[in-house]
Design a protein around this motif. Structure first.
Motif, PDB file in Angstrom:
ATOM      1  N   PRO A 223       0.850  -1.204   0.000  1.00 56.17           N
ATOM      2  CA  PRO A 223       0.000   0.000   0.000  1.00 56.17           C
ATOM      3  C   PRO A 223       0.886   1.255   0.000  1.00 56.17           C
ATOM      4  O   PRO A 223       1.971   1.232   0.599  1.00 56.17           O
ATOM      5  CB  PRO A 223      -0.778  -0.090   1.311  1.00 56.17           C
ATOM      6  CG  PRO A 223      -0.422  -1.371   1.962  1.00 56.17           C
ATOM      7  CD  PRO A 223       0.730  -1.990   1.249  1.00 56.17           C
ATOM      8  N   PHE A 224       0.424   2.345  -0.659  1.00 55.26           N
ATOM      9  CA  PHE A 224       1.184   3.609  -0.652  1.00 55.26           C
ATOM     10  C   PHE A 224       1.379   4.092   0.792  1.00 55.26           C
ATOM     11  O   PHE A 224       0.578   3.744   1.663  1.00 55.26           O
ATOM     12  CB  PHE A 224       0.415   4.667  -1.474  1.00 55.26           C
ATOM     13  CG  PHE A 224       0.771   4.638  -2.946  1.00 55.26           C
ATOM     14  CD1 PHE A 224       1.121   3.445  -3.582  1.00 55.26           C
ATOM     15  CD2 PHE A 224       0.777   5.811  -3.695  1.00 55.26           C
ATOM     16  CE1 PHE A 224       1.449   3.430  -4.934  1.00 55.26           C
ATOM     17  CE2 PHE A 224       1.105   5.804  -5.041  1.00 55.26           C
ATOM     18  CZ  PHE A 224       1.437   4.614  -5.663  1.00 55.26           C
ATOM     19  N   PRO A 225       2.410   4.845   1.076  1.00 51.58           N
ATOM     20  CA  PRO A 225       2.726   5.217   2.469  1.00 51.58           C
ATOM     21  C   PRO A 225       1.542   5.799   3.250  1.00 51.58           C
ATOM     22  O   PRO A 225       1.384   5.494   4.432  1.00 51.58           O
ATOM     23  CB  PRO A 225       3.854   6.245   2.326  1.00 51.58           C
ATOM     24  CG  PRO A 225       4.567   5.811   1.091  1.00 51.58           C
ATOM     25  CD  PRO A 225       3.485   5.301   0.170  1.00 51.58           C
ATOM     26  N   ASN A 226       0.723   6.604   2.606  1.00 42.78           N
ATOM     27  CA  ASN A 226      -0.397   7.194   3.357  1.00 42.78           C
ATOM     28  C   ASN A 226      -1.436   6.137   3.773  1.00 42.78           C
ATOM     29  O   ASN A 226      -2.328   6.426   4.551  1.00 42.78           O
ATOM     30  CB  ASN A 226      -1.051   8.337   2.570  1.00 42.78           C
ATOM     31  CG  ASN A 226      -1.638   7.862   1.247  1.00 42.78           C
ATOM     32  OD1 ASN A 226      -1.284   6.782   0.747  1.00 42.78           O
ATOM     33  ND2 ASN A 226      -2.531   8.653   0.690  1.00 42.78           N
ATOM     34  N   ARG A 227      -1.316   4.916   3.236  1.00 42.86           N
ATOM     35  CA  ARG A 227      -2.222   3.823   3.643  1.00 42.86           C
ATOM     36  C   ARG A 227      -1.452   2.680   4.308  1.00 42.86           C
ATOM     37  O   ARG A 227      -2.029   1.646   4.623  1.00 42.86           O
ATOM     38  CB  ARG A 227      -2.942   3.268   2.424  1.00 42.86           C
ATOM     39  CG  ARG A 227      -3.685   4.347   1.676  1.00 42.86           C
ATOM     40  CD  ARG A 227      -4.957   3.816   1.107  1.00 42.86           C
ATOM     41  NE  ARG A 227      -5.701   4.896   0.515  1.00 42.86           N
ATOM     42  CZ  ARG A 227      -6.688   4.719  -0.343  1.00 42.86           C
ATOM     43  NH1 ARG A 227      -7.033   3.484  -0.694  1.00 42.86           N
ATOM     44  NH2 ARG A 227      -7.336   5.748  -0.831  1.00 42.86           N
ATOM     45  N   LEU A 228      -0.174   2.898   4.477  1.00 40.82           N
ATOM     46  CA  LEU A 228       0.677   1.836   5.027  1.00 40.82           C
ATOM     47  C   LEU A 228       0.617   1.893   6.554  1.00 40.82           C
ATOM     48  O   LEU A 228       1.409   2.583   7.199  1.00 40.82           O
ATOM     49  CB  LEU A 228       2.120   2.030   4.541  1.00 40.82           C
ATOM     50  CG  LEU A 228       3.135   0.940   4.885  1.00 40.82           C
ATOM     51  CD1 LEU A 228       2.815  -0.389   4.199  1.00 40.82           C
ATOM     52  CD2 LEU A 228       4.530   1.391   4.452  1.00 40.82           C
ATOM     53  N   THR A 229      -0.322   1.191   7.137  1.00 41.72           N
ATOM     54  CA  THR A 229      -0.497   1.259   8.596  1.00 41.72           C
ATOM     55  C   THR A 229       0.358   0.211   9.300  1.00 41.72           C
ATOM     56  O   THR A 229       0.686   0.357  10.464  1.00 41.72           O
ATOM     57  CB  THR A 229      -1.980   1.018   8.965  1.00 41.72           C
ATOM     58  OG1 THR A 229      -2.401  -0.167   8.274  1.00 41.72           O
ATOM     59  CG2 THR A 229      -2.828   2.198   8.554  1.00 41.72           C
ATOM     60  N   ASP A 230       0.759  -0.827   8.581  1.00 40.06           N
ATOM     61  CA  ASP A 230       1.500  -1.940   9.178  1.00 40.06           C
ATOM     62  C   ASP A 230       2.999  -1.605   9.284  1.00 40.06           C
ATOM     63  O   ASP A 230       3.720  -1.588   8.292  1.00 40.06           O
ATOM     64  CB  ASP A 230       1.287  -3.183   8.290  1.00 40.06           C
ATOM     65  CG  ASP A 230       1.979  -4.421   8.880  1.00 40.06           C
ATOM     66  OD1 ASP A 230       2.786  -4.274   9.828  1.00 40.06           O
ATOM     67  OD2 ASP A 230       1.701  -5.525   8.376  1.00 40.06           O
ATOM     68  N   VAL A 231       3.437  -1.327  10.516  1.00 38.97           N
ATOM     69  CA  VAL A 231       4.835  -0.946  10.720  1.00 38.97           C
ATOM     70  C   VAL A 231       5.769  -2.079  10.303  1.00 38.97           C
ATOM     71  O   VAL A 231       6.853  -1.861   9.770  1.00 38.97           O
ATOM     72  CB  VAL A 231       5.092  -0.548  12.201  1.00 38.97           C
ATOM     73  CG1 VAL A 231       6.563  -0.234  12.439  1.00 38.97           C
ATOM     74  CG2 VAL A 231       4.235   0.652  12.583  1.00 38.97           C
ATOM     75  N   GLY A 232       5.327  -3.296  10.526  1.00 37.13           N
ATOM     76  CA  GLY A 232       6.124  -4.456  10.136  1.00 37.13           C
ATOM     77  C   GLY A 232       6.392  -4.461   8.644  1.00 37.13           C
ATOM     78  O   GLY A 232       7.533  -4.702   8.207  1.00 37.13           O
TER      79      GLY A 232
END
Lengths: 333, 333
Positions: free
Chosen positions: B24-33
């Motif tokens: 997912p693009f960074p603004n939707r990248l919620t998974d830190v892993g």
């Protein structure tokens, strides 16, 4: 911060105003021959004691006159009176006898330190020599008679030139003024009456010449100068303690500009020189106050022209001033 | 006055914006892993070619982040995105790969000279390595897909940092602006978007990334920079010829202040450094533009803190800046 009078007092000067009983006062002295006679008589007498240069103002160039005036050896009144006026100046510039200025004689002795007693004794010696050759106009009640009543009595003006950055910057000078006026003293900028307080230099002198003895006059000036100098050193200390970094920064920037700039006008030069003097007085910079005071006089316009050997335009003089100052200050470090 | 691009161009930078097809693009990248996975993958690949420092922004101090930002190695957006963002910085600071800023990858190559071709080739090499390890999001019509449409297509931003005192002081820069805008270029102050034109430094970069090939974009920037540099050198010549004494005086005073002051703030430092650079470029002072440009970066606040080994208050930093600059400039003479 070393606390010394030398860091405050630039010079001491005493002048005596005298007129001759047997000659018309200068404003009525129309006979140029008579005027020259006075000059010749005095020159002959004084040359027994020291070597004097004789300047008949009628044959002194405007350039040379400006040079002498910048060095406090002659006055504008002497220049204006050039038809009949002259000056006798000792080779070391400590003695200047102006002839046919406002009075027949204005004798002054000048010393680069604070010593009113010594200066007065020296000029008294000159005064004795002159009075022996031509009798002075003297009145039992009024004392020495002068063209202007403000000089009657002793005809004595004791002036001390003071460097007062502490009192100026901390706005104490204004508060001190009324007190000095009450003591019968005058305070003004050091370079001529209309020049403000350029370089934070002031002349303190007695206003009153009549009704007090010479010793009393000298004592009032002496006491006042000691008081001012003490206040000055205290205010410098405060200036430094208030913000030592700011204090050092200002001094060092002034030094940096004066040792690097390519041109500088007289006004800006004086501003930075005041900071450099403060830097030397407070031990931040090397050098002596005497060297800096000499430099200030040397960098006045007609003095620069003299050093250059020929008159310069204002722009060229600013370049000359920058170059000369750079070398002079760097040589001190 | 020697006329050289080196006296005008401070540095060349090309950056490429890329995103990965499978994340997912960074603004939707919620998974830190997942974010860390990207960092690890890229770090592993890039470390085959050079030695990179890996900065997970979540564990980088504010002080260190400010330091990296002042050196143009990371952006404010990367700092703001610290939960998932990271940077890979080559030891010589020529390569910086920002991860999970606005896009997954912002790769930039930085060179202290004017050579867009070389810089583009270098960053293309990095780009190839990255794309081999994780496939990029790419569209036949739109080219590289980016978070913001202004980066679509090539994702390429070529920036050249220019020192333009001639154009600035002679008010030519304002006239040149509309022309550069018509060419599709952006001009702004060198230190961040809101920093005006401190130090007379400007960034010239392409506005358009889409509908032109990489080579076309680079050519537009290259031609514009050559033109600006020519104009700049001509205006410097005029500045000097107009009043050479004033020109030299300004340069030498700036040098005098920077080599003598006890404290100096960032703004005043930049003002005088511009004059010192002009002095070096015109042969009045010794030194190289590179040394001066390095000094400018070294004297930014977080860089000073870094040099000092511990954060300093603003007043102490101004003293540190003065002392460091004095030594650095004197060593050049």
């Amino acid at each position: 911060m070393r606390a010394s009078f030398e860091d405050v007092v630039v010079s001491t000067r005493v002048r005596l105003a005298r007129n001759f009983a047997d000659y018309p006062f200068p404003n009525r002295l129309t006979d140029v021959g008579q005027a020259r006679e006075i000059v010749r008589l005095l020159a002959a007498e004084l040359n027994h004691t020291d070597t004097f240069d004789v300047y008949y103002m009628s044959s002194v160039s405007a350039e040379k006159a400006a040079f002498l005036k910048e060095r406090h050896l002659i006055s504008q009144d002497l220049i204006n009176n050039r038809r009949i006026s002259a000056a006798l100046v000792s080779r070391d510039e400590s003695i200047s006898v102006m002839i046919n200025e406002e009075d027949h004689v204005r004798e002054q002795y000048f010393l680069n330190e604070f010593n009113l007693k010594k200066v007065y004794e020296r000029i008294s010696g000159i005064d004795d020599i002159i009075s022996e050759s031509i009798p002075f106009a003297y009145d039992e009640a009024l004392g020495y008679l002068t063209a202007c009543p403000t000089n009657l009595g002793t005809g004595l003006r004791a002036s001390v030139m003071l460097f007062l950055p502490g009192l100026t910057r901390r706005s104490v000078m204004r508060k001190l003024m009324p007190y000095l006026t009450r003591l019968g003293l005058t305070v003004r900028g050091a370079f001529g009456e209309g020049s403000g307080t350029e370089g934070e230099l002031y002349q303190v002198s007695n206003e009153i010449t009549l009704g007090r003895s010479e010793d009393e006059i000298l004592k009032v000036v002496e006491d006042a100068v000691r008081l001012i100098a003490e206040f000055e050193l205290r205010e410098r200390q405060r200036l430094m303690e208030e913000d030592e970094v700011a204090f050092r920064d200002r001094v060092c920037r002034a030094y940096g500009i004066l040792t690097n700039c390519v041109r500088i006008d007289a006004h800006e030069f004086m501003l930075h020189m005041a900071d450099v003097k403060l830097g030397v007085a407070s031990g931040i910079l090397n050098g002596t106050m005497q060297e800096l005071n000499d430099l200030i006089v040397a960098m006045r316009p007609a003095n620069i022209n003299r050093l250059n050997g020929a008159p310069l335009g204002e722009r060229e003089r600013d370049v000359y001033r920058a170059e000369y100052t750079r070398k002079a200050l760097r040589a001190m470090q």
